[in-house]
Design an enzyme around this catalytic site. Structure first.
Site, PDB file in Angstrom:
ATOM      1  N   SER A   1      -6.572  -7.612   6.047  1.00 24.87           N
ATOM      2  CA  SER A   1      -5.699  -6.679   6.781  1.00 24.87           C
ATOM      3  C   SER A   1      -6.465  -5.445   7.236  1.00 24.87           C
ATOM      4  O   SER A   1      -7.425  -5.014   6.568  1.00 24.87           O
ATOM      5  CB  SER A   1      -4.571  -6.258   5.833  1.00 24.87           C
TER       6      SER A   1
ATOM      7  N   TYR B   1      -1.308  -2.696  -1.746  1.00 26.01           N
ATOM      8  CA  TYR B   1      -1.421  -3.850  -0.838  1.00 26.01           C
ATOM      9  C   TYR B   1      -2.854  -3.931  -0.297  1.00 26.01           C
ATOM     10  O   TYR B   1      -3.496  -4.979  -0.341  1.00 26.01           O
ATOM     11  CB  TYR B   1      -0.417  -3.709   0.313  1.00 26.01           C
TER      12      TYR B   1
END
Ligand SMILES: NC(=O)c1ccc[n+]([C@@H]2O[C@H](COP(=O)([O-])OP(=O)(O)OC[C@H]3O[C@@H](n4cnc5c(N)ncnc54)[C@H](O)[C@@H]3O)[C@@H](O)[C@H]2O)c1
Length: 323
Positions: A127, A151
Protein backbone atom coordinates in the site's frame (compact mmCIF):
# COMPACT_ATOMS: atom_id res chain seq x y z
CA UNK A 1 -2.31 -22.55 -15.60
CA UNK A 2 -3.76 -22.52 -12.06
CA UNK A 3 -3.70 -19.15 -10.36
CA UNK A 4 -4.59 -18.60 -6.71
CA UNK A 5 -6.24 -15.25 -5.92
CA UNK A 6 -6.69 -14.58 -2.20
CA UNK A 7 -9.34 -12.03 -1.25
CA UNK A 8 -11.24 -12.90 -4.44
CA UNK A 9 -14.58 -11.61 -3.05
CA UNK A 10 -12.96 -8.24 -2.38
CA UNK A 11 -13.02 -5.19 -4.64
CA UNK A 12 -9.66 -5.66 -6.37
CA UNK A 13 -9.84 -9.48 -6.08
CA UNK A 14 -13.09 -9.64 -8.04
CA UNK A 15 -11.82 -7.44 -10.89
CA UNK A 16 -8.52 -9.28 -11.06
CA UNK A 17 -10.22 -12.70 -11.08
CA UNK A 18 -12.48 -11.53 -13.92
CA UNK A 19 -9.46 -10.38 -15.90
CA UNK A 20 -7.58 -13.66 -15.40
CA UNK A 21 -10.68 -15.67 -16.37
CA UNK A 22 -11.12 -13.58 -19.53
CA UNK A 23 -7.55 -14.55 -20.49
CA UNK A 24 -8.31 -18.26 -20.05
CA UNK A 25 -6.60 -18.96 -16.71
CA UNK A 26 -8.05 -21.39 -14.16
CA UNK A 27 -8.68 -19.19 -11.13
CA UNK A 28 -8.98 -20.59 -7.64
CA UNK A 29 -10.30 -17.87 -5.36
CA UNK A 30 -10.32 -17.91 -1.58
CA UNK A 31 -11.86 -15.50 0.91
CA UNK A 32 -13.20 -15.74 4.46
CA UNK A 33 -16.14 -13.40 3.61
CA UNK A 34 -15.72 -11.50 6.85
CA UNK A 35 -18.17 -8.79 7.90
CA UNK A 36 -15.84 -5.79 7.90
CA UNK A 37 -18.24 -4.31 5.32
CA UNK A 38 -21.50 -5.40 3.68
CA UNK A 39 -21.17 -9.13 3.09
CA UNK A 40 -23.94 -9.08 0.44
CA UNK A 41 -21.65 -7.01 -1.75
CA UNK A 42 -18.92 -9.66 -1.38
CA UNK A 43 -21.43 -12.43 -2.17
CA UNK A 44 -22.70 -10.55 -5.23
CA UNK A 45 -19.17 -10.11 -6.54
CA UNK A 46 -18.61 -13.84 -6.04
CA UNK A 47 -21.90 -14.63 -7.79
CA UNK A 48 -20.57 -13.00 -10.96
CA UNK A 49 -17.29 -14.92 -10.80
CA UNK A 50 -19.09 -18.24 -10.18
CA UNK A 51 -20.81 -17.93 -13.56
CA UNK A 52 -17.49 -18.87 -15.16
CA UNK A 53 -16.75 -22.63 -15.09
CA UNK A 54 -12.99 -21.91 -14.84
CA UNK A 55 -13.53 -20.27 -11.45
CA UNK A 56 -13.51 -22.27 -8.24
CA UNK A 57 -14.16 -20.73 -4.81
CA UNK A 58 -13.31 -21.93 -1.31
CA UNK A 59 -14.24 -20.16 1.90
CA UNK A 60 -10.87 -20.27 3.65
CA UNK A 61 -9.32 -18.04 6.28
CA UNK A 62 -5.66 -17.45 5.41
CA UNK A 63 -4.69 -17.74 9.07
CA UNK A 64 -5.77 -21.40 8.96
CA UNK A 65 -2.55 -23.08 7.82
CA UNK A 66 -4.10 -26.57 7.54
CA UNK A 67 -6.82 -25.42 5.14
CA UNK A 68 -4.34 -23.36 3.14
CA UNK A 69 -1.92 -26.29 2.80
CA UNK A 70 -4.77 -28.63 1.81
CA UNK A 71 -5.68 -26.18 -0.94
CA UNK A 72 -2.08 -26.09 -2.24
CA UNK A 73 -2.12 -29.92 -2.11
CA UNK A 74 -5.23 -29.96 -4.35
CA UNK A 75 -4.15 -27.48 -7.03
CA UNK A 76 -0.75 -27.06 -8.72
CA UNK A 77 -0.58 -23.27 -8.46
CA UNK A 78 1.83 -21.68 -10.91
CA UNK A 79 1.38 -18.22 -9.44
CA UNK A 80 -0.26 -16.73 -6.38
CA UNK A 81 -1.75 -13.22 -6.20
CA UNK A 82 -2.29 -12.39 -2.56
CA UNK A 83 -4.84 -9.63 -1.95
CA UNK A 84 -6.66 -10.88 1.17
CA UNK A 85 -6.10 -8.51 4.06
CA UNK A 86 -7.78 -6.47 6.69
CA UNK A 87 -7.92 -3.21 4.74
CA UNK A 88 -8.65 0.32 5.93
CA UNK A 89 -6.43 2.78 7.76
CA UNK A 90 -9.02 4.14 10.17
CA UNK A 91 -10.34 0.77 11.38
CA UNK A 92 -6.78 -0.18 12.41
CA UNK A 93 -7.09 2.35 15.23
CA UNK A 94 -10.27 0.64 16.49
CA UNK A 95 -9.35 -3.01 15.99
CA UNK A 96 -5.57 -3.42 15.73
CA UNK A 97 -5.58 -7.17 16.37
CA UNK A 98 -7.53 -7.90 13.15
CA UNK A 99 -4.55 -6.45 11.23
CA UNK A 100 -1.91 -8.60 12.88
CA UNK A 101 -4.06 -11.70 12.35
CA UNK A 102 -4.96 -11.36 8.68
CA UNK A 103 -2.10 -9.25 7.40
CA UNK A 104 0.89 -10.66 9.25
CA UNK A 105 -0.08 -14.16 10.41
CA UNK A 106 -2.15 -14.68 7.22
CA UNK A 107 0.71 -13.52 5.00
CA UNK A 108 3.14 -15.86 6.76
CA UNK A 109 0.79 -18.75 5.99
CA UNK A 110 0.81 -17.82 2.29
CA UNK A 111 4.62 -17.52 2.28
CA UNK A 112 4.99 -20.92 3.94
CA UNK A 113 2.65 -22.54 1.42
CA UNK A 114 4.49 -20.90 -1.51
CA UNK A 115 7.76 -22.22 -0.11
CA UNK A 116 6.50 -25.77 0.52
CA UNK A 117 4.69 -26.10 -2.82
CA UNK A 118 7.35 -24.39 -4.97
CA UNK A 119 5.18 -21.61 -6.36
CA UNK A 120 7.09 -19.82 -9.14
CA UNK A 121 5.88 -16.28 -8.39
CA UNK A 122 4.09 -14.62 -5.47
CA UNK A 123 2.57 -11.19 -6.11
CA UNK A 124 1.10 -9.48 -3.05
CA UNK A 125 -0.76 -6.27 -2.18
CA UNK A 126 1.13 -3.61 -0.31
CA UNK A 127 0.00 0.00 0.00
CA UNK A 128 1.01 3.62 -0.52
CA UNK A 129 0.46 4.00 3.23
CA UNK A 130 3.94 2.48 3.84
CA UNK A 131 5.36 5.93 2.92
CA UNK A 132 3.81 7.49 6.03
CA UNK A 133 3.73 11.29 6.00
CA UNK A 134 6.49 11.66 3.43
CA UNK A 135 5.39 14.59 1.24
CA UNK A 136 7.71 13.93 -1.72
CA UNK A 137 6.63 12.34 -4.94
CA UNK A 138 6.75 8.80 -3.63
CA UNK A 139 9.34 6.60 -5.26
CA UNK A 140 10.25 3.07 -4.18
CA UNK A 141 13.69 4.41 -3.22
CA UNK A 142 12.14 6.67 -0.53
CA UNK A 143 12.34 5.65 3.09
CA UNK A 144 9.29 3.62 4.15
CA UNK A 145 10.08 3.06 7.79
CA UNK A 146 7.83 5.61 9.49
CA UNK A 147 4.31 4.18 9.12
CA UNK A 148 1.64 6.28 10.86
CA UNK A 149 -1.00 3.53 11.20
CA UNK A 150 -0.85 -0.10 12.22
CA UNK A 151 -2.37 -0.97 8.82
CA UNK A 152 0.70 0.58 7.17
CA UNK A 153 2.99 -1.25 9.60
CA UNK A 154 1.49 -4.61 8.59
CA UNK A 155 1.88 -3.80 4.89
CA UNK A 156 5.51 -2.76 5.35
CA UNK A 157 6.03 -5.95 7.40
CA UNK A 158 4.78 -7.94 4.42
CA UNK A 159 7.49 -6.41 2.26
CA UNK A 160 10.15 -7.32 4.81
CA UNK A 161 8.77 -10.85 5.20
CA UNK A 162 8.77 -11.27 1.41
CA UNK A 163 12.40 -10.11 1.36
CA UNK A 164 13.30 -12.75 3.94
CA UNK A 165 11.51 -15.61 2.15
CA UNK A 166 13.11 -14.57 -1.12
CA UNK A 167 16.50 -14.56 0.58
CA UNK A 168 16.05 -17.86 2.43
CA UNK A 169 14.09 -19.91 -0.10
CA UNK A 170 14.62 -18.11 -3.40
CA UNK A 171 10.90 -17.47 -3.98
CA UNK A 172 10.15 -14.79 -6.58
CA UNK A 173 8.17 -12.04 -4.83
CA UNK A 174 6.56 -8.86 -6.18
CA UNK A 175 5.03 -6.33 -3.80
CA UNK A 176 2.46 -3.92 -5.24
CA UNK A 177 1.97 -0.58 -3.48
CA UNK A 178 -1.53 0.42 -4.57
CA UNK A 179 -2.59 4.07 -4.41
CA UNK A 180 -6.25 4.84 -3.41
CA UNK A 181 -8.18 2.55 -5.74
CA UNK A 182 -11.73 3.47 -6.81
CA UNK A 183 -14.32 2.19 -9.24
CA UNK A 184 -17.42 0.01 -9.74
CA UNK A 185 -17.91 -2.75 -7.14
CA UNK A 186 -15.75 -0.65 -4.80
CA UNK A 187 -15.48 -0.70 -1.02
CA UNK A 188 -18.27 0.94 1.02
CA UNK A 189 -15.80 1.85 3.79
CA UNK A 190 -13.80 4.13 1.48
CA UNK A 191 -14.39 7.88 1.41
CA UNK A 192 -15.41 8.16 -2.27
CA UNK A 193 -18.13 5.53 -1.75
CA UNK A 194 -19.43 7.27 1.40
CA UNK A 195 -19.36 10.68 -0.34
CA UNK A 196 -21.40 9.33 -3.25
CA UNK A 197 -23.97 7.75 -0.94
CA UNK A 198 -24.33 10.92 1.15
CA UNK A 199 -24.56 13.33 -1.79
CA UNK A 200 -27.23 11.18 -3.48
CA UNK A 201 -29.18 10.85 -0.21
CA UNK A 202 -28.82 14.56 0.62
CA UNK A 203 -26.77 13.90 3.77
CA UNK A 204 -23.68 15.90 4.84
CA UNK A 205 -20.19 14.63 4.00
CA UNK A 206 -17.25 14.81 6.38
CA UNK A 207 -14.01 16.31 5.12
CA UNK A 208 -11.04 15.51 7.32
CA UNK A 209 -8.11 17.90 7.71
CA UNK A 210 -10.63 20.56 6.56
CA UNK A 211 -10.47 19.09 3.05
CA UNK A 212 -6.70 19.69 2.80
CA UNK A 213 -5.80 16.15 1.79
CA UNK A 214 -4.45 14.99 -1.56
CA UNK A 215 -4.77 11.51 -2.96
CA UNK A 216 -3.43 9.82 -6.04
CA UNK A 217 -6.83 8.30 -6.93
CA UNK A 218 -6.32 5.36 -9.28
CA UNK A 219 -9.11 3.78 -11.29
CA UNK A 220 -9.57 0.04 -10.85
CA UNK A 221 -8.87 -0.78 -14.54
CA UNK A 222 -5.47 0.92 -14.28
CA UNK A 223 -4.68 -1.06 -11.12
CA UNK A 224 -5.64 -4.33 -12.85
CA UNK A 225 -3.51 -3.36 -15.83
CA UNK A 226 -0.53 -2.79 -13.52
CA UNK A 227 -1.03 -6.12 -11.73
CA UNK A 228 -1.30 -8.00 -15.04
CA UNK A 229 1.86 -6.36 -16.42
CA UNK A 230 3.78 -7.46 -13.32
CA UNK A 231 2.16 -10.90 -13.44
CA UNK A 232 3.31 -11.38 -17.05
CA UNK A 233 6.63 -9.59 -16.65
CA UNK A 234 9.55 -11.85 -17.47
CA UNK A 235 12.77 -10.90 -15.74
CA UNK A 236 16.26 -12.11 -16.37
CA UNK A 237 16.46 -14.84 -13.82
CA UNK A 238 19.72 -16.65 -13.35
CA UNK A 239 20.09 -18.41 -10.02
CA UNK A 240 18.64 -15.66 -7.88
CA UNK A 241 14.90 -15.00 -8.08
CA UNK A 242 13.94 -11.29 -7.91
CA UNK A 243 12.33 -9.62 -4.91
CA UNK A 244 10.78 -6.33 -6.03
CA UNK A 245 8.34 -3.70 -4.85
CA UNK A 246 6.47 -1.45 -7.31
CA UNK A 247 4.13 1.52 -6.94
CA UNK A 248 0.89 1.16 -8.92
CA UNK A 249 -0.78 4.56 -9.01
CA UNK A 250 -2.11 7.24 -11.31
CA UNK A 251 0.66 9.77 -10.61
CA UNK A 252 -1.86 12.65 -10.72
CA UNK A 253 -2.87 13.59 -7.18
CA UNK A 254 -6.06 15.61 -6.64
CA UNK A 255 -7.13 17.57 -3.60
CA UNK A 256 -10.18 16.28 -1.78
CA UNK A 257 -12.01 19.51 -2.67
CA UNK A 258 -11.35 19.03 -6.39
CA UNK A 259 -12.38 15.38 -6.10
CA UNK A 260 -15.69 16.34 -4.50
CA UNK A 261 -16.35 19.11 -7.04
CA UNK A 262 -15.94 16.51 -9.78
CA UNK A 263 -18.18 14.05 -7.96
CA UNK A 264 -20.84 16.77 -7.52
CA UNK A 265 -20.76 17.48 -11.25
CA UNK A 266 -21.04 13.79 -12.10
CA UNK A 267 -23.97 13.28 -9.71
CA UNK A 268 -25.55 16.63 -10.59
CA UNK A 269 -26.05 17.66 -6.97
CA UNK A 270 -24.13 19.82 -4.45
CA UNK A 271 -22.59 18.31 -1.32
CA UNK A 272 -23.22 19.63 2.17
CA UNK A 273 -19.62 19.71 3.48
CA UNK A 274 -18.66 19.44 7.15
CA UNK A 275 -15.00 20.22 7.78
CA UNK A 276 -13.27 18.28 10.54
CA UNK A 277 -9.70 18.03 11.88
CA UNK A 278 -7.20 15.41 10.70
CA UNK A 279 -8.01 11.81 11.64
CA UNK A 280 -5.53 9.69 13.54
CA UNK A 281 -3.50 7.43 11.24
CA UNK A 282 -4.26 9.36 8.03
CA UNK A 283 -1.60 10.81 5.75
CA UNK A 284 -1.84 14.28 4.20
CA UNK A 285 -0.82 13.50 0.65
CA UNK A 286 0.00 10.62 -1.69
CA UNK A 287 1.64 11.05 -5.09
CA UNK A 288 2.98 7.98 -6.87
CA UNK A 289 6.21 8.02 -8.81
CA UNK A 290 5.45 5.29 -11.34
CA UNK A 291 8.72 5.37 -13.28
CA UNK A 292 9.85 1.98 -11.93
CA UNK A 293 6.83 0.02 -13.19
CA UNK A 294 6.72 2.11 -16.38
CA UNK A 295 10.38 1.39 -17.18
CA UNK A 296 9.99 -2.32 -16.38
CA UNK A 297 6.69 -3.00 -18.12
CA UNK A 298 5.49 0.05 -20.09
CA UNK A 299 2.69 0.73 -17.56
CA UNK A 300 0.73 3.88 -18.29
CA UNK A 301 -2.51 4.70 -16.42
CA UNK A 302 -5.23 5.99 -18.74
CA UNK A 303 -8.48 6.70 -16.93
CA UNK A 304 -9.22 10.35 -16.14
CA UNK A 305 -10.93 11.17 -12.83
CA UNK A 306 -14.13 12.40 -14.54
CA UNK A 307 -14.44 9.19 -16.55
CA UNK A 308 -13.66 6.94 -13.57
CA UNK A 309 -16.15 8.71 -11.32
CA UNK A 310 -18.83 8.64 -14.02
CA UNK A 311 -18.38 4.86 -14.31
CA UNK A 312 -18.47 4.48 -10.54
CA UNK A 313 -21.60 6.60 -10.04
CA UNK A 314 -23.38 4.80 -12.88
CA UNK A 315 -22.59 1.44 -11.24
CA UNK A 316 -23.54 2.75 -7.77
CA UNK A 317 -26.96 3.99 -8.87
CA UNK A 318 -27.68 0.83 -10.81
CA UNK A 319 -26.50 -1.53 -8.05
CA UNK A 320 -28.42 0.21 -5.27
CA UNK A 321 -31.56 0.58 -7.38
CA UNK A 322 -31.93 -3.20 -7.36
CA UNK A 323 -32.04 -3.30 -3.56
N1 LIG B 1 -8.54 -0.44 -2.33
C1 LIG B 1 -7.47 0.32 -2.10
O1 LIG B 1 -7.50 1.54 -2.26
C2 LIG B 1 -6.17 -0.31 -1.62
C3 LIG B 1 -5.05 0.54 -1.49
C4 LIG B 1 -3.85 -0.01 -1.05
C5 LIG B 1 -3.77 -1.36 -0.78
N2 LIG B 1 -4.87 -2.16 -0.89
C6 LIG B 1 -4.73 -3.59 -0.57
O2 LIG B 1 -5.20 -4.34 -1.69
C7 LIG B 1 -5.80 -5.55 -1.22
C8 LIG B 1 -7.22 -5.66 -1.74
O3 LIG B 1 -7.95 -4.52 -1.30
P1 LIG B 1 -9.50 -4.32 -1.57
O4 LIG B 1 -9.72 -2.86 -1.69
O5 LIG B 1 -9.94 -5.22 -2.64
O6 LIG B 1 -10.08 -4.77 -0.16
P2 LIG B 1 -11.31 -5.72 0.21
O7 LIG B 1 -11.52 -5.61 1.67
O8 LIG B 1 -12.47 -5.42 -0.69
O9 LIG B 1 -10.77 -7.17 -0.15
C9 LIG B 1 -10.03 -7.97 0.75
C10 LIG B 1 -10.72 -9.32 0.84
O10 LIG B 1 -9.93 -10.14 1.71
C11 LIG B 1 -10.80 -10.91 2.51
N3 LIG B 1 -10.09 -11.28 3.75
C12 LIG B 1 -9.72 -10.45 4.77
N4 LIG B 1 -9.11 -11.15 5.74
C13 LIG B 1 -9.09 -12.45 5.32
C14 LIG B 1 -8.60 -13.66 5.89
N5 LIG B 1 -8.03 -13.67 7.10
N6 LIG B 1 -8.72 -14.81 5.18
C15 LIG B 1 -9.31 -14.81 3.95
N7 LIG B 1 -9.81 -13.70 3.37
C16 LIG B 1 -9.70 -12.54 4.05
C17 LIG B 1 -12.00 -10.02 2.78
O11 LIG B 1 -13.17 -10.76 3.08
C18 LIG B 1 -12.13 -9.24 1.46
O12 LIG B 1 -13.08 -9.84 0.60
C19 LIG B 1 -5.70 -5.52 0.29
O13 LIG B 1 -4.54 -6.23 0.67
C20 LIG B 1 -5.55 -4.04 0.60
O14 LIG B 1 -4.89 -3.84 1.83
C21 LIG B 1 -6.08 -1.67 -1.32
Amino acid sequence: MYILVTGTAGFIGMHLSQKLLSLGYMVIGIDNLNEYYDITLKRNRLGILMENPNFHFENIDITDIDSVKKLFESFPFNKVIHLAAQAGVRYSIENPFAYLDSNVHGFLTILEACKDYKVSHLLYASSSSVYGNNKNKLSETEDANSPVSLYATTKRSNELMAYTYNHLYNIRTTGMRFFTVYGPWGRPDMAYYKFTKSIIEGLPIQLYNYGNLKRDFTYIDDIIKGIMLLFLHEQDINNKQPNEVYNIGNSRPYSLNYFINTLENVIGKRADRIELPMQLGDVVETYADISKIRDATGYKPKIELEVGLTNFVRWYVDYHKEK
